[in-house]
Design an enzyme around this catalytic site. Structure first.
Site, PDB file in Angstrom:
ATOM      1  N   GLU A 305      47.800  49.124  38.953  1.00 18.07           N
ATOM      2  CA  GLU A 305      47.962  48.793  40.375  1.00 18.07           C
ATOM      3  C   GLU A 305      49.209  49.441  40.964  1.00 18.07           C
ATOM      4  O   GLU A 305      49.192  49.931  42.094  1.00 18.07           O
ATOM      5  CB  GLU A 305      48.015  47.274  40.578  1.00 18.07           C
ATOM      6  N   ARG A 309      48.886  52.369  43.817  1.00 21.27           N
ATOM      7  CA  ARG A 309      49.369  51.979  45.148  1.00 21.27           C
ATOM      8  C   ARG A 309      50.766  52.517  45.426  1.00 21.27           C
ATOM      9  O   ARG A 309      51.016  53.100  46.484  1.00 21.27           O
ATOM     10  CB  ARG A 309      49.370  50.453  45.296  1.00 21.27           C
ATOM     11  N   ASP A 438      34.794  51.167  37.005  1.00 19.96           N
ATOM     12  CA  ASP A 438      34.507  52.017  38.175  1.00 19.96           C
ATOM     13  C   ASP A 438      35.288  53.328  38.252  1.00 19.96           C
ATOM     14  O   ASP A 438      34.727  54.423  38.221  1.00 19.96           O
ATOM     15  CB  ASP A 438      34.686  51.196  39.466  1.00 19.96           C
ATOM     16  N   GLU A 574      35.350  50.481  49.759  1.00 21.74           N
ATOM     17  CA  GLU A 574      34.474  51.457  49.093  1.00 21.74           C
ATOM     18  C   GLU A 574      33.347  52.012  49.966  1.00 21.74           C
ATOM     19  O   GLU A 574      33.051  53.215  49.907  1.00 21.74           O
ATOM     20  CB  GLU A 574      33.898  50.858  47.800  1.00 21.74           C
TER      21      GLU A 574
HETATM   22  C1  DMJ Z   1      41.708  49.328  45.292  1.00 23.99           C
HETATM   23  O1  DMJ Z   1      42.881  48.881  44.775  1.00 23.99           O
HETATM   24  C2  DMJ Z   1      41.228  50.557  44.616  1.00 23.99           C
HETATM   25  O2  DMJ Z   1      40.283  51.187  45.396  1.00 23.99           O
HETATM   26  C3  DMJ Z   1      40.669  50.299  43.261  1.00 23.99           C
HETATM   27  O3  DMJ Z   1      40.155  51.454  42.674  1.00 23.99           O
HETATM   28  C4  DMJ Z   1      39.576  49.288  43.367  1.00 23.99           C
HETATM   29  N1  DMJ Z   1      39.989  48.125  44.065  1.00 23.99           N
HETATM   30  C5  DMJ Z   1      40.720  48.219  45.277  1.00 23.99           C
HETATM   31  C6  DMJ Z   1      39.889  48.238  46.519  1.00 23.99           C
HETATM   32  O4  DMJ Z   1      38.757  47.528  46.516  1.00 23.99           O
END
Ligand code: DMJ
Length: 674
Positions: A305, A309, A438, A574
């Site tokens: 994270e 970010r 994912d 998404e």
């Molecule tokens: C974000 O932090 C990123 O896109 C991550 O890959 C998946 N989750 C969240 C958004 O939904």
């Protein structure tokens, strides 16, 4: 020499000599010489009077003739001088001329004194005196993007919206200071450049299209983009008023929540503000980063994270703004995250204490999540390229190489967990493109693109995985026959699809754009329709976190079923992310229209009047969607950014042949752009 004075002294030489009374200088005259002007005038006049009329006329004629000649010759000499001067300037031009290359501006050489005088009069126009804030350093020139609001056509529209006022302001500024390449308080001069300090690692080449692109007419911001700007500013107002410098806004209780205590929303939103053209907000946030963002804190952060970010946000903001502050901060956090890789298998731990320099897995397990350890590569690789320090790239490349060789995959599909001691996959047999797996798939493709499409193992793994998706996870719903991606658990198919999976159409489209199989694009088109239906078939027009698809038609049932535990919406990006890719690559306006519907529904059901947007608990209840009182940082970092880009018709606003978005929507440069 004869003079009248002398003649007067010796006796009258002419017959009409008249004796005159002498003035005050008789004594001198008696002595023989006076040079006084009055005396000379009088003497000349006497002589003139002594001449005959004929003589006088001849003299007058001669004078007149000479005068006329003088005027004529002066005029013709002037012409000759001018043509001589021009000729010499032309000659200078010719000397500079290179065969085949015509000078755009003929040489004009102003008098040097005049030029100096001008500089003195208007010091602000003097190129040497361009103001240069000390913090500004320009990033690689090919990666600077233009402010999206440059177009002068906007001057007459929407005068009440501040974003447009800024546009006009910036446009005017640009007219007076041509050497400024970018805006935002940062005066950036063309000669400044940021070179990666070492050539050990690949550098991006300047794309050949950059010059042409710079001369293109700017694309005006449209109504829908202005609506995104308005939404962003509303969200930002809430954050600023009630959560400034904290991780997330709690818009209903008008307070904040902390996760890492690192101003997550602010950092995630930096490049969005840049792209949306919110200069003032950007400058305020920059100040906070400069003065208050401190990583030397005894705090545990999640490696993934904070990489996507914080590190990702700082790196992209550095590239867009050219401001070295962001690179310095990126280096700092990057170094502090490195202890995560000190594990027996080199598969990183999930958590790092960035103050103490220690790392550990979650309390209940020594496993890490596969998506997490394989979705930090774009950022660390870029950090190596910028700093010249290979350690970042080495650490993350090792993870990918290791995962490439691992057994336990199912036709390229990976399990969700990996053990940090053994380096092996755990919890085998469950395959999803949703949570915990994912972005593994997303980053296979994106690393391959980032590195100039040379790293074949990444491409192999990606292609194999997409085949695995087709073989094991694709199904069609009833009644609308929507193509969706389900899950596989120990051989059993489940028609469950996380909203998170909606990154996939965009990724498939990106792959197809980069030359991969055309049927990937077909699949992308089918899947984005499904993702849209996950919104459209729901009462609020907003997607839940998870849907289950009906495989068989039943009277009164839609394709999408929602379980009570799954009906929340976290303002996730998404679907709009994929809509953005689909619109960029197809130009089909329906994708913009779908995104527009989604934005309107966010405004209808998640907007908090006092500022900010909130996650909701129930997308099925329009009269009470049950606000959760939390605005996730990715709403500003991703959702609104992708909305803005989706509504833009400017393919150079984050050109997808030059940038690759990390999984948190932070654009990073492609090292060898197309
Ligand atoms: C974000 O932090 C990123 O896109 C991550 O890959 C998946 N989750 C969240 C958004 O939904």
């Amino acid at each position: 020499m004869y003079s009248g004075a002398a003649a007067a002294a010796v006796g009258p030489p002419r017959r009409d000599f008249i004796s005159v009374t002498l003035g005050p200088d008789e004594a001198v005259r008696a002595g023989g010489y006076s040079n006084s002007k009055a005396w000379r005038r009088r003497s000349c006049w006497r002589k003139w009077k002594q001449l005959s009329r004929l003589q006088r006329n001849v003299i007058l004629f001669l004078f007149a003739f000479l005068a006329v000649c003088g005027v004529i010759s002066y005029a013709s000499m002037g012409e000759a001088w001018k043509s001589l001067t021009n000729k010499s300037l032309d000659d200078q031009g010719k000397e500079q001329e290179i065969p085949g290359l015509k000078l755009a501006n003929p040489a004009v050489l102003p008098a040097p004194q005049k030029a100096d005088a001008n500089r003195g009069d208007y010091p602000e126009l003097s190129p040497q005196k361009q103001p240069k804030p000390p913090h500004v350093r320009r990033g690689p020139s090919n990666l600077q993007i233009k402010a999206p609001w440059r177009d002068t056509r906007l001057k007459t529209q929407h005068s009440t919206i501040r974003a447009v006022e800024k546009l006009v302001q910036v446009d005017n500024e640009e007219k007076t200071e041509k050497s400024i390449i970018s805006w935002r308080g940062a005066v950036i001069e063309p000669d400044q450049s940021t070179e990666p300090p070492s050539s050990k690692i690949k550098e991006p080449e300047k794309p050949s299209s950059v010059e042409a692109e710079d001369q293109k007419e700017p694309v005006p911001i449209n109504e829908r983009q202005l609506a995104v700007i308005e939404a962003f500013r509303h969200a930002w107002r809430g954050y600023k008023d009630f959560a400034w410098g904290h991780d997330e806004l709690k818009p209903l209780s008008r307070s904040y929540s902390e996760w890492f205590g690192l101003g997550l929303t602010l950092i995630d939103a930096l490049d969005t503000m840049w792209i949306l053209g919110l200069k003032e907000e950007f400058e305020e946030a920059r100040k906070w980063v400069a003065n208050d963002l401190v990583f030397d804190k005894n705090v545990d952060v999640n490696l993934f994270e904070s990489t996507i970010r914080i590190l990702g946000g700082l790196l992209s903001t550095y590239h867009l703004s050219g401001d070295s502050l962001f690179l310095e901060k990126a280096k700092d956090i990057g170094n502090r995250l490195m202890p995560a890789f000190k594990t027996p298998s080199k598969i990183p731990y999930s958590d790092v204490n960035i103050g103490r320099g220690t790392a550990h897995p979650p309390r209940w397990t020594s496993d890490s999540t596969v998506a997490e350890v394989t979705s930090i590569q774009l950022e660390f690789r870029e950090l190596s390229r910028l700093t010249g320090d290979e350690k970042f790239q080495k650490a993350v490349d090792e993870v990918m190489k290791h995962v490439h060789t691992l057994s336990g995959k199912n036709d390229g599909l990976v399990p969700m967990f990996i053990n940090t001691n053994s380096g092996q996959f755990t919890h085998l047999g469950v395959y999803t493109l949703g949570a915990r797996a994912d972005s593994y798939y997303e980053y296979l493709l994106k690393q391959w693109i980032q590195g100039g499409k040379k790293e074949n193992e990444l491409l192999e793994d990606y292609m194999r995985a997409i085949e695995g998706v087709k073989k094991h996870l694709l199904q069609r719903s009833a009644p609308k026959k929507l193509t969706f991606v389900g899950e596989l658990a120990h051989g059993h198919f489940s028609a469950k699809m996380d909203h998170l999976v909606c990154f996939l159409p965009g990724t498939l489209a990106l792959g197809a754009h980069n030359g991969l199989a055309a049927d990937h694009m077909k699949l992308a088109e089918a899947l984005i329709e499904t993702c849209y239906q996950m919104y459209a078939q729901v009462e609020t027009g907003l997607s839940p976190e998870i849907v289950h698809f009906n495989l068989h038609a039943q009277k009164g049932h839609k394709d999408v079923e929602i379980k009570p535990a799954d009906r929340h919406n976290l303002l996730r990006p998404e679907t709009v992310e994929s809509l953005f890719y689909m619109y960029r690559f197809t130009g089909d306006k329906k994708y913009q229209d779908w995104g527009w519907e989604i934005l309107q529904n966010f405004n209808k059901y998640t907007r908090v009047p006092t500022g900010g947007y909130t996650s909701i608990n129930n997308v099925q209840n329009p009269s009470n969607p049950e606000p959760r009182d939390k605005m996730e940082s990715f709403f500003l970092g991703e959702t609104l950014k992708y909305m803005f880009l989706l509504f833009s018709d400017d393919i150079d606003l984050i050109n997808l042949d030059k940038y690759v978005f990390n999984t948190e929507a932070h654009p990073l440069p492609i090292w060898v752009p197309a």
